[in-house]
Design a protein around this motif. Structure first.
Motif, short mmCIF file in Angstrom:
data_model
loop_
_atom_site.label_atom_id
_atom_site.label_comp_id
_atom_site.label_asym_id
_atom_site.label_seq_id
_atom_site.Cartn_x
_atom_site.Cartn_y
_atom_site.Cartn_z
N ALA B 318 65.04 97.04 16.23
CA ALA B 318 64.85 97.59 14.88
C ALA B 318 63.44 97.27 14.38
O ALA B 318 62.77 98.12 13.78
N SER B 321 60.82 99.62 15.85
CA SER B 321 60.77 101.02 15.42
C SER B 321 59.44 101.23 14.73
O SER B 321 58.98 100.38 13.96
N CYS B 328 65.48 106.87 11.75
CA CYS B 328 65.25 105.65 12.55
C CYS B 328 64.88 104.50 11.62
O CYS B 328 65.39 103.39 11.73
N LEU B 332 68.06 102.04 11.99
CA LEU B 332 68.01 100.90 12.91
C LEU B 332 68.14 99.56 12.20
O LEU B 332 68.90 98.69 12.65
N SER B 362 75.18 104.93 13.93
CA SER B 362 74.78 105.29 15.30
C SER B 362 74.69 106.80 15.43
O SER B 362 73.74 107.35 16.00
N VAL B 365 71.47 108.20 13.68
CA VAL B 365 70.12 108.02 14.25
C VAL B 365 69.96 108.73 15.59
O VAL B 365 68.85 109.08 15.98
N GLU B 366 71.07 108.98 16.26
CA GLU B 366 71.00 109.56 17.60
C GLU B 366 70.34 110.94 17.57
O GLU B 366 70.76 111.82 16.81
N GLY B 369 64.90 111.26 15.97
CA GLY B 369 63.57 110.68 15.88
C GLY B 369 62.68 111.47 16.81
O GLY B 369 63.18 112.25 17.61
N HIS B 373 63.71 106.20 21.17
CA HIS B 373 64.05 104.81 20.82
C HIS B 373 65.40 104.70 20.11
O HIS B 373 66.23 103.87 20.50
N PRO B 374 65.68 105.53 19.12
CA PRO B 374 67.00 105.44 18.49
C PRO B 374 68.14 105.73 19.48
O PRO B 374 69.19 105.06 19.44
N THR B 377 68.74 102.75 21.67
CA THR B 377 69.33 101.67 20.88
C THR B 377 70.82 101.92 20.67
O THR B 377 71.65 101.01 20.78
#
Ligand SMILES: Cc1cc2nc3c(=O)[nH]c(=O)nc-3n(C[C@H](O)[C@H](O)[C@H](O)COP(=O)(O)O)c2cc1C
Ligand code: SF4
Ligand code: SF4
Lengths: 66, 421
Positions: B318, B321, B328, B332, B362, B365-366, B369, B373-374, B377
């Motif tokens: 996080a 980021s 994100c 995160l 979750s 953020v999926e 971005g 990265h998201p 994670t």
């Protein structure tokens, strides 16, 4: 037949104005932080004109048609 | 076919290691071992037949990227650029640095052959600030006379090696990921079509171009051929870098384990936790059911809390980021904080909504971005919630089954894991 145009967001530019969700409510809603949740599937022809308008009206040009 | 003389010592496969000598090879030793750098004749077809995929995390077929960059160069009329990615921003991975230290000429061979194949006249090799790799690389380049490669150190952060961040930095920019349209292969360094490959991928390419696809496939499984470099973490010992044939049973890779294992991390901090039964499976994405990423593997002893271990990594992810993308930036830190609460029985007891929050954030953020990265994670979060589900239930009624608080995975700014002290 849908077009091969899709909506995408440049997340580095989007500032959560939310205007796009007002202009294209059937394809864009806002998440709990105010950022657009965009339906990324190909646009039907009848949505293209308004999608272009929403992209052009985004204050930071973060909404993309590609 | 040239045969590669085998260094003495432990090998995991009869024909390995291919890439990792025991001591650094200067140009003379390198040429004696591998022969001269190969040309580019038929390279793309050889790579396709070999089935070589990228070793930087995404396992993308190398020949397809070479062809795409060459095609983009043809379309735009611009001379393309080749970039060797040795940034290795992931704190748990050491394979790229090890490779660059032991076999710099193999990476340089691969970079120059790939550059030649796409018609590039500029080649870059990027490593992380503080890696200490530059002097050795400068010396290796000096041995090669006419070969020109730009060496660059990138800022020390997790994201620096993401391809658009890296090409941006090499173009004089900030070194943060950018919106991936147009993609790096069309517009990378200085706006030119750019090939970005991990340094291990290029070393593998250097060998395929010399010995051919048939040789490459004498190691590994049919579907995921060849060898790969792995960084293996077990409790109480410093991380070890191995070259393993894909298909090697994980238990063999880990070697004798000092204590019972409850879970295995496959693919590093953007990877997946798997139950201990994975030790009896083979090192292959198809066998494990999860991506191998850049080859980071870790065995979590039974006396540790997998939630605590994951919470430490999530906090780091996080903080790493870039904070450029709203979902994100918002998601995160919330995910990391909720996971930290879950990792603490005291706090988890009073927060019945933690699991719902983690699942919802979750999802939010999926895929939202400009870099993955998201997504990486979230992969770690979901696998942890699955594999450590019983532990999560225990925490929510107020106790933790972990009895040993020593950290396993390295996180910068946290206390070092015991093996590294
Ligand atoms: C957040 C993030 C960090 C990354 N860091 C690295 C890195 O340090 N080294 C690397 O080779 N690839 C890294 N990658 C992958 C690169 O974007 C790119 O896919 C890769 O360098 C391509 O080479 P390959 O196909 O040979 O693996 C990263 C990707 C992401 C999303
Ligand atoms: S109008 Fe533009 S800035 Fe506002 S939410 Fe939509 S994409 Fe983001
Ligand atoms: S997705 Fe996250 S880490 Fe990637 S560029 Fe955007 S803010 Fe940075």
């Amino acid at each position: 037949m849908n077009t091969d145009l899709r909506l995408a967001v440049d997340w580095t530019a989007c500032t959560a104005h939310g205007l796009c969700a007002e202009l294209l409510p059937e394809r864009i809603t806002l998440d709990e932080w105010g950022y657009p949740l965009v339906e990324g599937t190909p646009l039907p022809p009848e949505a293209v004109r308004r999608a272009k308008r929403a992209a052009a009206d985004c204050p930071v040009l973060a909404l993309k048609l590609q | 076919m040239t045969t590669i003389p085998q260094p003495a010592g432990a090998v995991l496969h009869d024909a390995l290691p291919r890439l990792l000598p025991r001591t650094p090879l200067d140009l003379a030793a390198h040429t004696a071992q591998y022969g001269p750098r190969a040309g580019t004749q038929g390279l793309s077809a050889m790579l396709a037949e070999a089935g070589l995929t990228g070793r930087g995390g995404a396992a993308f077929p190398v020949h397809r990227k070479l062809e795409a960059v060459a095609a983009a160069a043809g379309r735009s009329g611009r001379t393309p650029v080749a970039v060797a990615n040795g940034c290795e921003g992931e704190p748990a991975s050491h394979k790229d640095a090890t490779l660059l230290r032991l076999a710099p000429h193999l990476v340089l061979d691969g970079l120059l052959t790939a550059a030649e194949a796409i018609g590039a006249r500029t080649a870059h090799l990027a490593v992380e600030q503080g890696s200490g790799l530059l002097p050795g690389l400068r010396a290796a380049l000096a041995e090669r006379g006419g070969d020109r490669v730009e060496l660059t150190e990138v800022p020390r952060r997790f994201l620096s090696g993401e391809s658009s961040a890296l090409t941006g930095y090499l173009s004089g920019g900030s070194g943060l990921p950018r919106f991936p349209q147009p993609p790096t292969r069309e517009r990378g360094v200085g706006g030119a079509p750019t090939l970005v490959q991990n340094v291990e991928t290029l070393a593998q390419l250097a060998l395929v171009s010399r010995y051919g696809p048939g040789w490459f496939r004498t190691a590994g499984t049919a579907a995921e051929p060849g060898s790969m470099l792995c960084t293996v973490h077990t409790a109480g010992t410093a991380p070890r870098v191995f070259e393993a044939s894909t298909g090697t049973p994980l238990r063999r890779l880990f070697g004798p384990l000092p204590s019972p294992v409850q879970a295995v991390l496959v693919g590093g901090y953007h990877g997946s936790w798997l139950p201990a039964a994975a030790l009896d499976r083979r090192l292959a994405a198809a066998d494990l059911g999860v991506p191998l990423g850049a080859g980071v593997l870790a065995a979590l002893p039974a006396d540790r809390c997998g939630l605590v271990e994951t919470a430490r990594v999530l906090r780091y992810l996080a903080l790493e980021s870039a904070g450029q993308c709203g979902p994100c930036l918002n998601g995160l830190p919330r995910i990391a904080a909720a996971f930290a609460d879950l990792a603490s029985p005291l706090r988890a007891v009073g927060s019945p909504r933690l699991l719902d929050d983690l699942a919802r954030w979750s999802g939010l953020v999926e895929g939202r971005g400009v870099c993955h990265h998201p997504d990486g994670t979230v992969r770690l979060v979901r696998s942890a919630l699955t594999v450590f589900a019983a532990e999560a239930s225990a925490h929510q009624v107020g106790y933790c089954t972990g009895s040993n608080p020593a950290p396993l995975l390295p996180v910068p700014s946290d206390p070092a894991p015991e093996g590294l002290r």
